[in-house]
Design a protein around this motif. Structure first.
Motif, PDB file in Angstrom:
ATOM      1  N   THR A 314     -14.542 -15.042  -8.172  1.00 32.70           N
ATOM      2  CA  THR A 314     -13.373 -14.378  -8.757  1.00 32.70           C
ATOM      3  C   THR A 314     -12.815 -13.324  -7.820  1.00 32.70           C
ATOM      4  O   THR A 314     -11.599 -13.237  -7.596  1.00 32.70           O
ATOM      5  CB  THR A 314     -13.761 -13.731 -10.099  1.00 32.70           C
ATOM      6  N   TRP A 315     -13.687 -12.522  -7.239  1.00 31.22           N
ATOM      7  CA  TRP A 315     -13.248 -11.474  -6.312  1.00 31.22           C
ATOM      8  C   TRP A 315     -12.607 -12.063  -5.060  1.00 31.22           C
ATOM      9  O   TRP A 315     -11.686 -11.488  -4.489  1.00 31.22           O
ATOM     10  CB  TRP A 315     -14.428 -10.588  -5.937  1.00 31.22           C
ATOM     11  N   HIS A 316     -13.116 -13.212  -4.613  1.00 29.74           N
ATOM     12  CA  HIS A 316     -12.540 -13.867  -3.437  1.00 29.74           C
ATOM     13  C   HIS A 316     -11.081 -14.220  -3.689  1.00 29.74           C
ATOM     14  O   HIS A 316     -10.217 -14.040  -2.823  1.00 29.74           O
ATOM     15  CB  HIS A 316     -13.347 -15.123  -3.107  1.00 29.74           C
ATOM     16  N   ILE A 317     -10.797 -14.708  -4.867  1.00 31.24           N
ATOM     17  CA  ILE A 317      -9.414 -15.065  -5.227  1.00 31.24           C
ATOM     18  C   ILE A 317      -8.545 -13.814  -5.328  1.00 31.24           C
ATOM     19  O   ILE A 317      -7.422 -13.767  -4.802  1.00 31.24           O
ATOM     20  CB  ILE A 317      -9.394 -15.834  -6.560  1.00 31.24           C
ATOM     21  N   ILE A 318      -9.079 -12.766  -5.958  1.00 29.85           N
ATOM     22  CA  ILE A 318      -8.283 -11.557  -6.194  1.00 29.85           C
ATOM     23  C   ILE A 318      -8.027 -10.793  -4.900  1.00 29.85           C
ATOM     24  O   ILE A 318      -6.882 -10.509  -4.538  1.00 29.85           O
ATOM     25  CB  ILE A 318      -8.980 -10.649  -7.220  1.00 29.85           C
ATOM     26  N   PHE A 319      -9.094 -10.453  -4.191  1.00 33.47           N
ATOM     27  CA  PHE A 319      -8.969  -9.547  -3.046  1.00 33.47           C
ATOM     28  C   PHE A 319      -8.607 -10.241  -1.731  1.00 33.47           C
ATOM     29  O   PHE A 319      -7.991  -9.645  -0.861  1.00 33.47           O
ATOM     30  CB  PHE A 319     -10.269  -8.751  -2.860  1.00 33.47           C
ATOM     31  N   PHE A 320      -8.998 -11.506  -1.582  1.00 30.05           N
ATOM     32  CA  PHE A 320      -8.807 -12.174  -0.302  1.00 30.05           C
ATOM     33  C   PHE A 320      -7.650 -13.166  -0.324  1.00 30.05           C
ATOM     34  O   PHE A 320      -7.309 -13.736   0.701  1.00 30.05           O
ATOM     35  CB  PHE A 320     -10.094 -12.888   0.114  1.00 30.05           C
ATOM     36  N   LYS A 321      -7.047 -13.371  -1.483  1.00 29.10           N
ATOM     37  CA  LYS A 321      -5.898 -14.271  -1.578  1.00 29.10           C
ATOM     38  C   LYS A 321      -4.718 -13.594  -2.268  1.00 29.10           C
ATOM     39  O   LYS A 321      -3.664 -13.411  -1.672  1.00 29.10           O
ATOM     40  CB  LYS A 321      -6.306 -15.563  -2.299  1.00 29.10           C
ATOM     41  N   LYS A 322      -4.909 -13.185  -3.498  1.00 29.04           N
ATOM     42  CA  LYS A 322      -3.800 -12.614  -4.259  1.00 29.04           C
ATOM     43  C   LYS A 322      -3.373 -11.248  -3.719  1.00 29.04           C
ATOM     44  O   LYS A 322      -2.182 -10.955  -3.617  1.00 29.04           O
ATOM     45  CB  LYS A 322      -4.199 -12.492  -5.734  1.00 29.04           C
ATOM     46  N   LEU A 323      -4.332 -10.393  -3.390  1.00 34.72           N
ATOM     47  CA  LEU A 323      -4.035  -9.018  -2.973  1.00 34.72           C
ATOM     48  C   LEU A 323      -4.449  -8.769  -1.520  1.00 34.72           C
ATOM     49  O   LEU A 323      -4.751  -7.638  -1.149  1.00 34.72           O
ATOM     50  CB  LEU A 323      -4.743  -8.016  -3.892  1.00 34.72           C
ATOM     51  N   LYS A 324      -4.436  -9.813  -0.704  1.00 34.35           N
ATOM     52  CA  LYS A 324      -4.994  -9.693   0.638  1.00 34.35           C
ATOM     53  C   LYS A 324      -4.304  -8.606   1.465  1.00 34.35           C
ATOM     54  O   LYS A 324      -4.976  -7.733   2.023  1.00 34.35           O
ATOM     55  CB  LYS A 324      -4.914 -11.029   1.374  1.00 34.35           C
ATOM     56  N   SER A 325      -3.001  -8.634   1.572  1.00 33.16           N
ATOM     57  CA  SER A 325      -2.289  -7.668   2.410  1.00 33.16           C
ATOM     58  C   SER A 325      -2.531  -6.243   1.940  1.00 33.16           C
ATOM     59  O   SER A 325      -2.771  -5.336   2.745  1.00 33.16           O
ATOM     60  CB  SER A 325      -0.784  -7.969   2.408  1.00 33.16           C
ATOM     61  N   PHE A 326      -2.477  -6.042   0.625  1.00 32.75           N
ATOM     62  CA  PHE A 326      -2.708  -4.708   0.066  1.00 32.75           C
ATOM     63  C   PHE A 326      -4.140  -4.249   0.317  1.00 32.75           C
ATOM     64  O   PHE A 326      -4.379  -3.129   0.793  1.00 32.75           O
ATOM     65  CB  PHE A 326      -2.404  -4.720  -1.433  1.00 32.75           C
ATOM     66  N   TYR A 327      -5.102  -5.135   0.044  1.00 37.93           N
ATOM     67  CA  TYR A 327      -6.511  -4.768   0.172  1.00 37.93           C
ATOM     68  C   TYR A 327      -6.891  -4.520   1.627  1.00 37.93           C
ATOM     69  O   TYR A 327      -7.571  -3.552   1.951  1.00 37.93           O
ATOM     70  CB  TYR A 327      -7.389  -5.870  -0.427  1.00 37.93           C
ATOM     71  N   PHE A 328      -6.430  -5.395   2.529  1.00 39.50           N
ATOM     72  CA  PHE A 328      -6.742  -5.212   3.943  1.00 39.50           C
ATOM     73  C   PHE A 328      -6.066  -3.958   4.493  1.00 39.50           C
ATOM     74  O   PHE A 328      -6.576  -3.313   5.404  1.00 39.50           O
ATOM     75  CB  PHE A 328      -6.324  -6.433   4.754  1.00 39.50           C
ATOM     76  N   GLY A 329      -4.894  -3.629   3.946  1.00 34.05           N
ATOM     77  CA  GLY A 329      -4.236  -2.388   4.345  1.00 34.05           C
ATOM     78  C   GLY A 329      -5.073  -1.176   3.999  1.00 34.05           C
ATOM     79  O   GLY A 329      -5.172  -0.221   4.785  1.00 34.05           O
ATOM     80  N   ILE A 330      -5.694  -1.202   2.825  1.00 32.59           N
ATOM     81  CA  ILE A 330      -6.596  -0.114   2.428  1.00 32.59           C
ATOM     82  C   ILE A 330      -7.762  -0.006   3.407  1.00 32.59           C
ATOM     83  O   ILE A 330      -8.227   1.089   3.737  1.00 32.59           O
ATOM     84  CB  ILE A 330      -7.123  -0.348   0.994  1.00 32.59           C
TER      85      ILE A 330
END
Length: 337
Positions: A314-330
């Motif tokens: 579930t986290w892979h889908i959320i953080f690494f696909k859906k919110l990737k740009s935002f999360y990696f920016g953090i």
């Protein structure tokens, strides 16, 4: 008629003096077609680099997977000459990559098994660096000496993602050997990495080591426990088509193990065309003098359970696909990654 007692019945406990096995399937059906014309020369680099870089607690299984006579003669020669090549398994037909691998995987007792294609050049310290990660991350089951900046995109990382986001100190770290990424691209004949990929890896950290998130399977070291989670039936495909995913990647992930790579690049994928730099690099590799094992003991595996695996998915889908740009920016990388 039988006379006497088989002496093996009196000493029936299997004992081995090695703990790390390297398995190499070799499929070179001829040396005349363009695709195979350099294949034996490439394999010789693979084998010679392996001999120079492994420790004394290592044994090698070579699978002749339907090779032509000239290649078979070379395989027979190295089997007869090198004591650590204790298995040469011959098949007159191509069994397929996975079935060839499993003919050795399922019949050996070593707790660590490195699976490698026959076109890999091993570099100094590869074995030490891989074993260090397996020791530092008891949850790990699959570790490659070839890191990739885009390996985090793989589908078989759910247990690894759970670890990374709960206790792995996930962060971006500078790429140590960008030439390794460039050589891999060239070896497969297509571009994989942008400039950011050549600068940053996603890494996880334990108390002792730092490792890159994810890895490929053309060369990787597995804990033997991983294969307890593999399919029971034979593979029906010769190569690709999901065969390596089903028999190598999925068992590691569904078994609850981490999939990691060394921070530095310690092997090259050569491809099927010989280039002069390969011979030059080979000549630079001096034989390492490990007189005994690098590991005193391999830590007891600590795989994750199905619930943790599901959370990681579930986290892979959320953080690494859906919110990737935002999360990696953090995490400090705002450029395309």
């Amino acid at each position: 008629m039988r006379i006497g007692t088989n002496p093996e019945k009196l000493q029936n406990i299997l004992e081995i003096d090695s703990y790390h096995r390297v398995v190499i399937p070799v499929y070179i059906p001829n040396l005349t077609e363009d695709y195979f014309k350099d294949a034996l020369k490439i394999f010789k680099l693979c084998f010679e680099s392996l001999q120079k870089t492994i420790h004394s607690k290592t044994r090698i299984s070579i699978i002749n997977n339907g090779c032509c006579d000239e290649v078979l003669n070379y395989l027979t020669k190295i089997y007869n000459v090198h004591e650590n090549v204790d298995q040469l398994l011959n098949s007159k037909i191509n069994l397929g990559k996975v079935n060839a691998l499993y003919s050795a995987i399922k019949s050996n007792l070593e707790p660590l098994i490195t699976i490698t294609d026959s076109d890999v050049m091993f570099l100094p310290e590869w074995q030490q660096k891989v074993e260090n990660i397996l020791e530092a991350f008891p949850e790990s089951g699959m570790v490659s000496p070839v890191p990739s900046s885009i390996a985090y995109k793989g589908e078989f990382l759910y247990s690894t993602i759970y670890y990374a986001l709960t206790k792995g100190k996930l962060q971006f770290t500078n790429v140590k050997h960008p030439d390794g990424l460039e050589k891999f691209e060239k070896s497969i004949g297509r571009q994989l990495y942008n400039q950011t990929h050549k600068e940053k890896y996603l890494t996880v950290t334990s108390k002792k080591e730092k490792a890159v998130l994810g890895c490929g399977h053309f060369v990787a070291t597995f804990k033997a426990d991983v294969f307890n989670h593999a399919p029971k039936e034979n593979c029906k495909l010769k190569i690709v088509g999901g065969s390596e995913n089903n028999y190598l990647d999925k068992p590691n992930d569904k078994g609850g193990f981490l999939r990691l790579a060394t921070h530095g690049n310690y092997a090259y994928h050569l491809g099927n065309i010989f280039e002069p730099w390969m011979e030059d690099k080979m000549n630079e590799i001096n034989k390492e003098t490990h007189s005994n094992e690098l590991l005193n003991t391999l830590p007891i595996s600590k795989p994750y359970n199905k619930f943790q695996y599901t959370i990681g998915k579930t986290w892979h889908i959320i953080f690494f696909k859906k919110l990737k740009s935002f999360y990696f920016g953090i995490k400090g990388v705002k450029k395309p990654f």
